[in-house]
Write a protein that holds these residues in place. Structure first.
Motif, PDB file in Angstrom:
ATOM      1  N   SER A  86     -11.019   3.855  -2.394  1.00 46.48           N
ATOM      2  CA  SER A  86     -10.244   2.784  -1.624  1.00 46.48           C
ATOM      3  C   SER A  86      -9.418   1.825  -2.502  1.00 46.48           C
ATOM      4  O   SER A  86      -8.721   1.209  -1.763  1.00 46.48           O
ATOM      5  CB  SER A  86     -11.571   1.794  -1.028  1.00 46.48           C
ATOM      6  OG  SER A  86     -12.141   1.170  -2.264  1.00 46.48           O
ATOM      7  N   VAL A  93      -3.587   2.457  -2.781  1.00 47.13           N
ATOM      8  CA  VAL A  93      -4.155   2.463  -1.214  1.00 47.13           C
ATOM      9  C   VAL A  93      -4.319   1.128  -0.545  1.00 47.13           C
ATOM     10  O   VAL A  93      -3.823   1.163   0.467  1.00 47.13           O
ATOM     11  CB  VAL A  93      -5.812   3.121  -1.093  1.00 47.13           C
ATOM     12  CG1 VAL A  93      -6.130   3.172   0.200  1.00 47.13           C
ATOM     13  CG2 VAL A  93      -5.583   4.642  -1.949  1.00 47.13           C
ATOM     14  N   ARG A  94      -4.344   0.256  -1.436  1.00 49.07           N
ATOM     15  CA  ARG A  94      -4.345  -1.048  -0.984  1.00 49.07           C
ATOM     16  C   ARG A  94      -3.289  -2.170  -1.730  1.00 49.07           C
ATOM     17  O   ARG A  94      -3.052  -1.813  -2.770  1.00 49.07           O
ATOM     18  CB  ARG A  94      -5.702  -1.504  -0.904  1.00 49.07           C
ATOM     19  CG  ARG A  94      -6.372  -1.651  -2.255  1.00 49.07           C
ATOM     20  CD  ARG A  94      -7.576  -2.674  -2.381  1.00 49.07           C
ATOM     21  NE  ARG A  94      -8.646  -2.134  -1.413  1.00 49.07           N
ATOM     22  CZ  ARG A  94      -9.954  -2.821  -1.589  1.00 49.07           C
ATOM     23  NH1 ARG A  94     -10.141  -3.812  -2.001  1.00 49.07           N
ATOM     24  NH2 ARG A  94     -10.757  -1.990  -0.810  1.00 49.07           N
ATOM     25  N   SER A  95      -3.421  -3.225  -1.201  1.00 54.45           N
ATOM     26  CA  SER A  95      -2.617  -4.416  -2.019  1.00 54.45           C
ATOM     27  C   SER A  95      -3.636  -4.997  -2.939  1.00 54.45           C
ATOM     28  O   SER A  95      -4.548  -5.489  -2.582  1.00 54.45           O
ATOM     29  CB  SER A  95      -1.962  -5.323  -0.928  1.00 54.45           C
ATOM     30  OG  SER A  95      -1.231  -6.391  -1.593  1.00 54.45           O
ATOM     31  N   PRO A 143       0.933  -1.297  -0.033  1.00 52.23           N
ATOM     32  CA  PRO A 143       0.084  -0.088   0.015  1.00 52.23           C
ATOM     33  C   PRO A 143       0.925   1.327   0.052  1.00 52.23           C
ATOM     34  O   PRO A 143       1.789   1.199   0.545  1.00 52.23           O
ATOM     35  CB  PRO A 143      -0.896  -0.058   1.269  1.00 52.23           C
ATOM     36  CG  PRO A 143      -0.773  -1.635   1.630  1.00 52.23           C
ATOM     37  CD  PRO A 143       0.611  -2.028   0.940  1.00 52.23           C
TER      38      PRO A 143
END
Length: 810
Positions: free
Chosen positions: A499, A513-515, A463
């Motif tokens: 997200s 923002v995320r994996s 991230p």
């Protein structure tokens, strides 16, 4: 009224006084400026002690000697009245005292009286700054006590109504200091009181207020914008503190006056020096300019010897670190006898909006020529191929107006040269250069470099990873071209796109923002909006597509055969199976994609590798030879499934195979198939040891049998030769030792053997010993020959049968 006009009036007054026989005394009045038209200055008749009848009969009148008459006389009342509004600043400027001189003349008989009206200053002008903003770049390493010269304010009023003091706010870091100059003026400086810290505050705004001494007091303000820079430890140094130059009046514009040189020991931007005019009067900026790069001081206006014989300029050298040095330029003006047109810029706009309509007035020029007649008629022209034109508004007044549409993006500035010449012979002319900056209007929206952006991201990213960046440009200027990047809200599989990714509003860099997991989402799209800082702002958007790339992060999964620790599953192969018999098929999947999901099958371990093979691509387990009776029933295979990723991942599966033709046989053989693998691994070792022992015993048994045969044959030969007279062989009961020194007799044992196909289930029992010896003797100690032979033969057969049975057991 200028000083020369007043001097000319005084000269005429003296000449007139000498030519009149009856000259009386002088009377003075003092009035404030800006009195309304028709206001009474004074009762001249009463003050001179004259009768009103004398005023009427003598046809009293006043003589000013100038075309402009500010004072008029009411002969009927004998009083002086204001004819035109008087502006002391326009009349006398900074000259004090400011007075109007005129004469009162009466006839029959001729009488002459002198009168003076002193114009008193009124606080009707507030202090003003030439520039509303003063910008400084100051290094954070500047020490307390560092001084920075500010531009002075100008107040047209004089005396107590003129400029009196300055204040500055806030005073957290700087204090205001005034220095007296030799000419009576004051230099305005700010002095650093507290060290600056760029990391805590990069920009500082100060308000400089100039206050006069009038009642009520008037003031003017200017902003001081200070940018705090990183450390710069070497200030520019001029090669000379004072430069001297000479110039003739009315020298052409662009004349090089002097070249100023400063050096800076720093490198890079801190060593780059720029030159500027500072702390000078307004007319200096209109007459001179200095090239900020090479320090060339040039004439851009006109120098008039009659106005000033000496000029003093203050030049400042600044590096980009905010450190400065100053030098003085003293210019001696050489007088010439000429009268050429004088160009006065009445009003000018340094900035013009690019959306100005044709006909917008930029500046108003007033042309004055002291000559008369044809020599005083002046014409003006300007450069061609420019969207401007000169229009004559009235006598000797011209307006510079726009003559077309402006576009700052094509031409951000114009250098307009206006030349005026008279009709004299030879013709004399003057010119002036106007630099017009075109101010920006937010008329261009941001434009992205691409119509569509695509980016590839490996799954399992961390991230905050910088994926890529979008870039937009705006050809507008300053705030109108300052672009902010905004991600438009949208949904990806029912989840807000925010997200998944975020965008940096300043740089346009898109961060994860995320994996991401390729197995969950392959790609997604969203829109980025570029918005400039104009008012109202203009925007444009671009589509961005993020494509997730697969990584080999999933090992193959075995779907069949199903592994279970609670039950044993075995594949049964009949012993009559042909070569290529399909035993079973290993079925596996890999949730990765591409080559990461290409599976290959390999036989890792097998009870008999020569019996089975595994298809490398399809996972089919087939026999590669005919099954024989010697093949053990229980076969265990270990198959490894491996993908083609880098690095590769694998999974293994254990497969039990039974070589049997019936199901009960499989059950009996596989009852203990779940024993520890350690015993199975050591089984081969035990079998090899057992085979060696059996072979050794077999050889020993053969040797023993041959020995017995030879012994018996020898005994029979001896028996025949002795006519059956053998010595008596003593009888030894079973389990008793021979005490005669011949050793223990061998005993005969019966064996019960239980044999299964599994050697671990085989059983061997030692039975009871025989109650008789190998050779039974009668009471006489002898036996018939035939009986002896039968007994020996049976015993030998039993012994051989026993040895072979034991070999088979092992």
């Amino acid at each position: 009224m200028c000083d020369r006009t007043i001097a000319r009036q005084v000269h005429l007054l003296l000449m007139f006084a000498l030519s009149i026989s009856s000259i009386h005394g002088q009377i003075s009045y003092s009035i404030p400026e800006e009195m309304t038209k028709g206001s009474v200055v004074g009762n001249i008749a009463q003050d001179l002690g004259l009768d009103l009848k004398r005023f009427k009969s003598g046809k009293a009148r006043i003589y000013t000697g100038d075309n402009t008459e500010y004072i008029e006389m009411n002969r009927e009342r004998g009083v002086l009245l204001i004819k035109e509004r008087i502006d002391r600043e326009a009349l006398c400027g900074q000259t004090t005292p400011c007075a109007l001189h005129f004469q009162v003349i009466l006839e029959n008989p001729m009488e002459f009286y002198s009168a003076t009206v002193e114009i008193l200053d009124v606080n009707d002008n507030a202090p003003t700054f030439k520039k509303n903003q003063m910008k400084f770049k100051i290094s954070e390493s500047a020490l307390p006590g560092a001084r920075f010269v500010l531009e002075k304010a100008v107040d047209s009023d004089i005396g107590t109504n003129g400029l009196q003091s300055y204040t500055i706010h806030p005073t957290e870091n700087f204090a205001l200091k005034l220095q007296n100059e030799a000419n009576g003026g004051k230099t305005v400086e700010i002095v650093l009181q507290k060290p600056l810290d760029r990391e805590s505050k990069e920009h500082i705004t100060l308000i400089l207020t100039a206050i006069d001494g009038g009642d009520p007091r008037l003031s003017g303000t200017a902003e001081i914008l200070i940018t705090v820079l990183d450390a710069n430890d070497n200030a520019p140094v001029f090669t000379q503190a004072i430069y001297k130059a000479t110039i003739t009046e009315n020298a052409p514009k662009g004349t090089l006056i002097a070249t100023l040189t400063a050096t800076d020991a720093d490198f890079g931007s801190y060593g780059k020096i720029s030159y500027s005019l500072t702390n000078n009067a307004d007319d200096i900026f209109e007459m001179f300019e200095i090239n900020e790069t090479d320090g060339e001081l040039r004439l851009i206006g006109e120098v008039d010897y009659e106005k000033a014989q000496h000029l003093e300029l203050h030049i400042q050298a600044s590096d980009e670190g905010g450190l400065t040095d100053s030098a003085k330029v003293i210019i001696d003006v050489v007088d010439t006898n000429d009268n050429k047109p004088v160009i006065n810029i009445m009003s000018k706009s340094p900035l013009l909006s690019e959306d100005s309509k044709p006909g917008t007035v930029i500046t108003i020029i007033n042309i004055q020529d002291q000559d008369s007649g044809e020599n005083g008629k002046v014409h003006c022209l300007m450069d061609e191929d420019m969207p401007f034109t000169l229009k004559s508004t009235s006598n000797n007044f011209f307006s510079l107006v726009t003559d077309g549409n402006l576009d700052r993006e094509k031409n951000p500035s114009y250098n307009i040269s206006v030349t005026c010449y008279d009709e004299g012979v030879p013709s004399l002319s003057s010119s002036v250069s106007l630099t017009l900056q075109i101010s920006d209007v937010n008329d261009n929206a941001p434009v992205f470099e691409k119509n569509v952006y695509e980016a590839f991201v490996l799954e399992n990213n961390s991230p905050g990873l910088s994926v890529f960046s979008v870039k937009a440009s705006d050809i507008d200027w300053n705030q109108n071209s300052r672009i902010s990047y905004i991600m438009e809200e949208s949904m990806v599989n029912g989840v807000p796109v925010s997200s998944f990714v975020s965008v940096n509003a300043e740089s346009g860099v898109i961060h994860a923002v995320r994996s991401f997991d390729y197995e969950q989402i392959k790609d997604f799209s969203f829109h980025i909006k570029a918005q400039d800082g104009g008012s109202p702002p203009l925007t444009s958007s671009v589509s961005v597509k993020i494509i997730i790339q697969d990584q080999n992060d999933n090992a193959p999964q075995i779907l069949y055969p199903v592994q279970s620790s609670n039950s044993l599953v075995a594949e049964m192969v009949p012993r009559s199976a042909d070569v290529g018999y399909l035993v079973t098929k290993v079925v596996a999947i890999d949730v990765d994609s591409g080559q990461n999901a290409w599976l290959s099958y390999k036989l890792q371990k097998a009870t008999d590798r020569a019996l089975f093979e595994v298809g490398a691509q399809n996972g089919e387990i087939r026999t590669i030879r005919q099954v024989t009776d010697k093949d053990v029933v229980k076969q265990k295979l270990v198959v490894v499934v491996e993908d083609n990723g880098q690095p590769s991942r694998s999974a293994t599966v254990n497969i039990n195979v039974a070589l049997a033709d019936s199901f009960p046989e499989v059950l009996s053989e596989f009852s203990d198939f779940t024993h520890d693998s350690e015993y199975t691994d050591n089984l081969t070792f035990y079998l090899v040891v057992a085979l060696a022992v059996v072979s050794f015993l077999f050889i020993v048994s053969i040797i023993a049998i041959l020995s017995v045969k030879c012994y018996r044959w020898r005994r029979e030969r001896m028996f025949y030769k002795s006519n059956a007279n053998l010595p008596v062989i003593p009888y030894y009961p079973p389990l008793y030792a021979d005490v005669g020194g011949t050793g223990t007799l061998r005993h005969v044992y019966n064996y019960e053997v239980c044999r299964t196909t599994d050697s671990r289930k085989s059983d061997q029992k030692y039975g009871r010993s025989c109650s008789q010896s190998i050779i039974s003797l009668d009471n006489s100690g002898t036996l018939p020959h035939a009986q002896r032979e039968n007994l020996i033969s049976e015993d030998f057969d039993d012994k051989v049968s026993h040895d072979f049975m034991k070999l088979h057991l092992l």
